[in-house]
Scaffold this motif. Sequence first.
Motif, PDB file in Angstrom:
ATOM      1  N   PHE A 126      12.879  88.907  67.680  1.00  0.00           N
ATOM      2  CA  PHE A 126      13.241  89.865  67.108  1.00  0.00           C
ATOM      3  C   PHE A 126      14.027  90.161  68.098  1.00  0.00           C
ATOM      4  CE2 PHE A 126       9.713  90.909  65.426  1.00  0.00           C
ATOM      5  CZ  PHE A 126       9.348  90.988  63.607  1.00  0.00           C
ATOM      6  N   VAL A 127      15.621  90.805  67.830  1.00  0.00           N
ATOM      7  CA  VAL A 127      16.005  92.126  68.706  1.00  0.00           C
ATOM      8  C   VAL A 127      15.955  93.199  68.644  1.00  0.00           C
ATOM      9  CG1 VAL A 127      18.709  92.381  69.002  1.00  0.00           C
ATOM     10  CG2 VAL A 127      17.937  89.963  69.267  1.00  0.00           C
ATOM     11  N   TRP A 128      15.884  94.242  69.624  1.00  0.00           N
ATOM     12  CA  TRP A 128      15.687  95.469  69.785  1.00  0.00           C
ATOM     13  C   TRP A 128      17.064  96.028  70.065  1.00  0.00           C
ATOM     14  CZ3 TRP A 128      11.564  98.071  67.380  1.00  0.00           C
ATOM     15  CH2 TRP A 128      10.418  97.167  66.856  1.00  0.00           C
ATOM     16  N   ILE A 129      17.146  97.130  69.429  1.00  0.00           N
ATOM     17  CA  ILE A 129      18.825  98.058  69.321  1.00  0.00           C
ATOM     18  C   ILE A 129      18.414  99.512  69.874  1.00  0.00           C
ATOM     19  CG2 ILE A 129      21.307  98.882  69.469  1.00  0.00           C
ATOM     20  CD1 ILE A 129      21.548  96.053  68.170  1.00  0.00           C
ATOM     21  N   GLY A 130      18.129  99.905  71.300  1.00  0.00           N
ATOM     22  CA  GLY A 130      17.488 101.260  71.239  1.00  0.00           C
ATOM     23  C   GLY A 130      16.005 101.041  71.310  1.00  0.00           C
ATOM     24  N   PRO A 131      15.501 102.193  71.342  1.00  0.00           N
ATOM     25  CA  PRO A 131      13.792 101.945  71.819  1.00  0.00           C
ATOM     26  C   PRO A 131      12.941 102.527  70.399  1.00  0.00           C
ATOM     27  CG  PRO A 131      14.517 104.547  71.388  1.00  0.00           C
ATOM     28  CD  PRO A 131      15.094 103.683  71.507  1.00  0.00           C
ATOM     29  N   GLU A 132      11.925 100.928  70.096  1.00  0.00           N
ATOM     30  CA  GLU A 132      10.799 100.971  69.817  1.00  0.00           C
ATOM     31  C   GLU A 132      10.745 101.716  68.696  1.00  0.00           C
ATOM     32  OE1 GLU A 132       7.662  98.189  70.940  1.00  0.00           O
ATOM     33  OE2 GLU A 132       9.363  96.853  72.173  1.00  0.00           O
ATOM     34  N   SER A 133      10.714 101.549  67.427  1.00  0.00           N
ATOM     35  CA  SER A 133       9.996 103.089  66.649  1.00  0.00           C
ATOM     36  C   SER A 133      10.042 102.393  65.580  1.00  0.00           C
ATOM     37  CB  SER A 133      11.308 103.742  66.045  1.00  0.00           C
ATOM     38  OG  SER A 133      11.428 104.893  65.620  1.00  0.00           O
ATOM     39  N   GLU A 134       9.272 103.174  64.961  1.00  0.00           N
ATOM     40  CA  GLU A 134       7.926 102.593  62.903  1.00  0.00           C
ATOM     41  C   GLU A 134       9.443 103.260  62.457  1.00  0.00           C
ATOM     42  OE1 GLU A 134       5.625 101.062  62.082  1.00  0.00           O
ATOM     43  OE2 GLU A 134       5.244 100.459  64.316  1.00  0.00           O
ATOM     44  N   ASP A 135      10.488 104.151  63.082  1.00  0.00           N
ATOM     45  CA  ASP A 135      11.912 104.818  61.826  1.00  0.00           C
ATOM     46  C   ASP A 135      12.748 103.712  62.035  1.00  0.00           C
ATOM     47  OD1 ASP A 135       9.815 106.401  60.972  1.00  0.00           O
ATOM     48  OD2 ASP A 135      10.214 108.039  62.625  1.00  0.00           O
ATOM     49  N   ASP A 136      12.803 102.479  62.545  1.00  0.00           N
ATOM     50  CA  ASP A 136      13.423 101.734  62.800  1.00  0.00           C
ATOM     51  C   ASP A 136      14.271 101.280  61.543  1.00  0.00           C
ATOM     52  OD1 ASP A 136      11.945 100.388  62.464  1.00  0.00           O
ATOM     53  OD2 ASP A 136      12.818  99.342  64.379  1.00  0.00           O
ATOM     54  N   LEU A 137      15.338 100.529  61.682  1.00  0.00           N
ATOM     55  CA  LEU A 137      15.947  99.626  60.310  1.00  0.00           C
ATOM     56  C   LEU A 137      15.229  97.939  60.548  1.00  0.00           C
ATOM     57  CD1 LEU A 137      19.271  98.549  59.597  1.00  0.00           C
ATOM     58  CD2 LEU A 137      18.565  97.743  61.301  1.00  0.00           C
ATOM     59  N   TYR A 138      15.023  97.670  59.724  1.00  0.00           N
ATOM     60  CA  TYR A 138      14.968  96.209  60.189  1.00  0.00           C
ATOM     61  C   TYR A 138      15.423  95.712  58.808  1.00  0.00           C
ATOM     62  CZ  TYR A 138      10.500  92.717  59.852  1.00  0.00           C
ATOM     63  OH  TYR A 138       9.719  92.301  60.907  1.00  0.00           O
ATOM     64  N   LEU A 139      16.104  94.326  59.364  1.00  0.00           N
ATOM     65  CA  LEU A 139      17.273  93.825  58.666  1.00  0.00           C
ATOM     66  C   LEU A 139      16.656  92.187  59.131  1.00  0.00           C
ATOM     67  CD1 LEU A 139      19.921  93.379  57.461  1.00  0.00           C
ATOM     68  CD2 LEU A 139      20.879  93.115  59.603  1.00  0.00           C
ATOM     69  N   CYS A 140      16.557  91.424  58.111  1.00  0.00           N
ATOM     70  CA  CYS A 140      16.435  89.902  58.259  1.00  0.00           C
ATOM     71  C   CYS A 140      17.310  89.271  57.940  1.00  0.00           C
ATOM     72  CB  CYS A 140      14.830  89.064  57.525  1.00  0.00           C
ATOM     73  SG  CYS A 140      14.865  87.505  57.965  1.00  0.00           S
ATOM     74  N   VAL A 141      18.098  88.683  58.968  1.00  0.00           N
ATOM     75  CA  VAL A 141      19.345  87.290  58.408  1.00  0.00           C
ATOM     76  C   VAL A 141      19.396  85.918  58.731  1.00  0.00           C
ATOM     77  CG1 VAL A 141      21.568  87.320  58.789  1.00  0.00           C
ATOM     78  CG2 VAL A 141      21.299  89.542  58.882  1.00  0.00           C
ATOM     79  N   GLY A 142      20.076  85.224  58.149  1.00  0.00           N
ATOM     80  CA  GLY A 142      19.280  83.742  58.416  1.00  0.00           C
ATOM     81  C   GLY A 142      20.928  83.495  57.996  1.00  0.00           C
ATOM     82  N   HIS A 143      21.477  81.950  58.420  1.00  0.00           N
ATOM     83  CA  HIS A 143      22.354  81.094  57.611  1.00  0.00           C
ATOM     84  C   HIS A 143      21.548  79.773  57.226  1.00  0.00           C
ATOM     85  CE1 HIS A 143      22.991  80.086  62.492  1.00  0.00           C
ATOM     86  NE2 HIS A 143      22.912  79.139  61.641  1.00  0.00           N
ATOM     87  N   ILE A 144      22.428  78.941  55.822  1.00  0.00           N
ATOM     88  CA  ILE A 144      22.283  77.960  55.328  1.00  0.00           C
ATOM     89  C   ILE A 144      23.153  77.045  55.782  1.00  0.00           C
ATOM     90  CG2 ILE A 144      21.223  76.846  53.697  1.00  0.00           C
ATOM     91  CD1 ILE A 144      20.136  79.497  52.563  1.00  0.00           C
ATOM     92  N   ALA A 145      23.418  75.815  56.140  1.00  0.00           N
ATOM     93  CA  ALA A 145      24.629  74.908  56.776  1.00  0.00           C
ATOM     94  C   ALA A 145      23.992  74.176  55.639  1.00  0.00           C
ATOM     95  CB  ALA A 145      25.120  74.918  58.247  1.00  0.00           C
ATOM     96  N   PHE A 146      25.909  72.500  55.728  1.00  0.00           N
ATOM     97  CA  PHE A 146      25.491  72.410  54.557  1.00  0.00           C
ATOM     98  C   PHE A 146      26.233  70.967  55.141  1.00  0.00           C
ATOM     99  CE2 PHE A 146      25.437  76.056  51.183  1.00  0.00           C
ATOM    100  CZ  PHE A 146      23.650  75.840  51.288  1.00  0.00           C
ATOM    101  N   ASP A 147      25.815  69.976  54.407  1.00  0.00           N
ATOM    102  CA  ASP A 147      26.433  68.152  54.498  1.00  0.00           C
ATOM    103  C   ASP A 147      27.577  68.448  54.209  1.00  0.00           C
ATOM    104  OD1 ASP A 147      26.592  65.133  54.793  1.00  0.00           O
ATOM    105  OD2 ASP A 147      27.463  65.179  52.692  1.00  0.00           O
ATOM    106  N   ASP A 148      28.459  68.604  55.123  1.00  0.00           N
ATOM    107  CA  ASP A 148      30.212  68.563  54.507  1.00  0.00           C
ATOM    108  C   ASP A 148      30.955  67.977  53.768  1.00  0.00           C
ATOM    109  OD1 ASP A 148      30.564  70.584  56.956  1.00  0.00           O
ATOM    110  OD2 ASP A 148      30.748  69.056  58.360  1.00  0.00           O
ATOM    111  N   GLN A 149      30.432  66.542  54.032  1.00  0.00           N
ATOM    112  CA  GLN A 149      30.734  65.959  52.545  1.00  0.00           C
ATOM    113  C   GLN A 149      30.493  66.452  51.088  1.00  0.00           C
ATOM    114  OE1 GLN A 149      32.183  63.630  53.387  1.00  0.00           O
ATOM    115  NE2 GLN A 149      31.308  62.796  55.760  1.00  0.00           N
ATOM    116  N   ASN A 150      29.655  67.112  51.088  1.00  0.00           N
ATOM    117  CA  ASN A 150      29.398  67.584  49.569  1.00  0.00           C
ATOM    118  C   ASN A 150      29.423  69.659  49.803  1.00  0.00           C
ATOM    119  OD1 ASN A 150      29.364  65.324  47.819  1.00  0.00           O
ATOM    120  ND2 ASN A 150      27.400  64.933  49.437  1.00  0.00           N
TER     121      ASN A 150
END
Length: 307
Positions: free
Chosen positions: A101-125
Motif C-alpha cells: 500500500f501507498v498512503w497519502i494522508g492519515p489512515e482512514s476508513e473513508d479513504d479512496l482505495y485504488l488498485c492499479v497494475g500494468h501488463i507488458a507484452f512481448d515486443d515482437q507481437n
Amino acid sequence: MLGFQDPVADAIGLLRPRTVIGPSLRAVGTWALRFDPFLHVRIGGLVRGTCWLVLEGHEPVLLHAGDTFMLGNPPSYVLASALDASPRPAGPVLAGAANGFVWIGPESEDDLYLCVGHIAFDDQNAALLTDLLPPLVIVRAGDPHGYRLGQLIDHLATEVGNAAAGGPLVENHLAQILLVHMLRAHAGRTDRPTGWLGALNEDGIGAALRAVHADVAHPWTLQELAGISHMSRSAFAQSFKNHVGVPPLEYLIHWRMSLARDALARDTLSISELAKATGYRSESAFSTAFRRVVGTSPRTFRDEARV
C-alpha cells in the motif's frame, strides 16, 4: 502444429504477458499523482471513493467505486482528488510503498482505495493487441460488464500485500482475466473495426477465425472460409474487412507471421519445419512471405533474437 481453437487465448498467449500489480493507493484529502507514459496496457479500478483520471488529449473522467479503466499505450496521465490539485510525480510516491500500500494522508476508513497494475507484452507481437486498443476504456460499475469487473478488482485488491502462499500467481491470473473482460467490454460497444477481438462476436466471421486458428497450416482459400461463414465470397470478404480491418487472407498471413516470429525468437523449430507448420510448401516461399511482412529474413530474425 501451430494453432489452437480460441483467437483470444492464442493472441494473449503469444503476447507472453508480464503483469505487475500495485501497490494499491489509499488516499484522503487533496492529492494528485502524475504517471509517466507506459508501453502496452495499464489497468485498474476503484474499490472505494472517487477520483479524477486526466489523460492527455481527453476530457477528464470522474471515477466512482466499482468503475474499471484500461489504458492502451497511455501517454502521461494524472489521478487526482480534484482537478485543481497540483500533481507530483507518481514514481517516488509509489516507491515508498509498505505491505502493498501507498498512503497519502492519515489512515482512514473513508479513504479512496485504488488498485492499479500494468501488463507488458512481448515486443515482437505486442501490436496484435495494442493496435486494437484506444488510449482509454472506462467500464462503469452499472454497465453490463461492470459488476463482474468490480468483483475482479476487489479480489485483486485483496491479494495485493497478502502474504498468503501463491499470492503473485493469483494476482497474475486475476489481472489477465480482468484484461480479457475489459477487451470484451470494449469490443461490444465500439463501432470501429476491432480486429479479431470484435469479429469473434459475429457468428459467421467468428467461425472462420476459429477455423484459421485451429489449423494455421491448412492452405485456406477465400471460398473455404466463406463456406464456413455461410456467406458468398464477396459478402464474406467485405464483412470480414469491415469487422477485422483487413481482408481475410491478409489476416491469415499476418497471423502466420506472428506465430513464426514467436517460434523463431524462442528457437523452437527449424526454418523448414516452421515453413511447413505455417502452411507453406517450401522454405523459400515462407521466407519470401516473412520478409514481406516482417522486413527481414527468418534466418536474420532468429540470429538477432539469439543475440
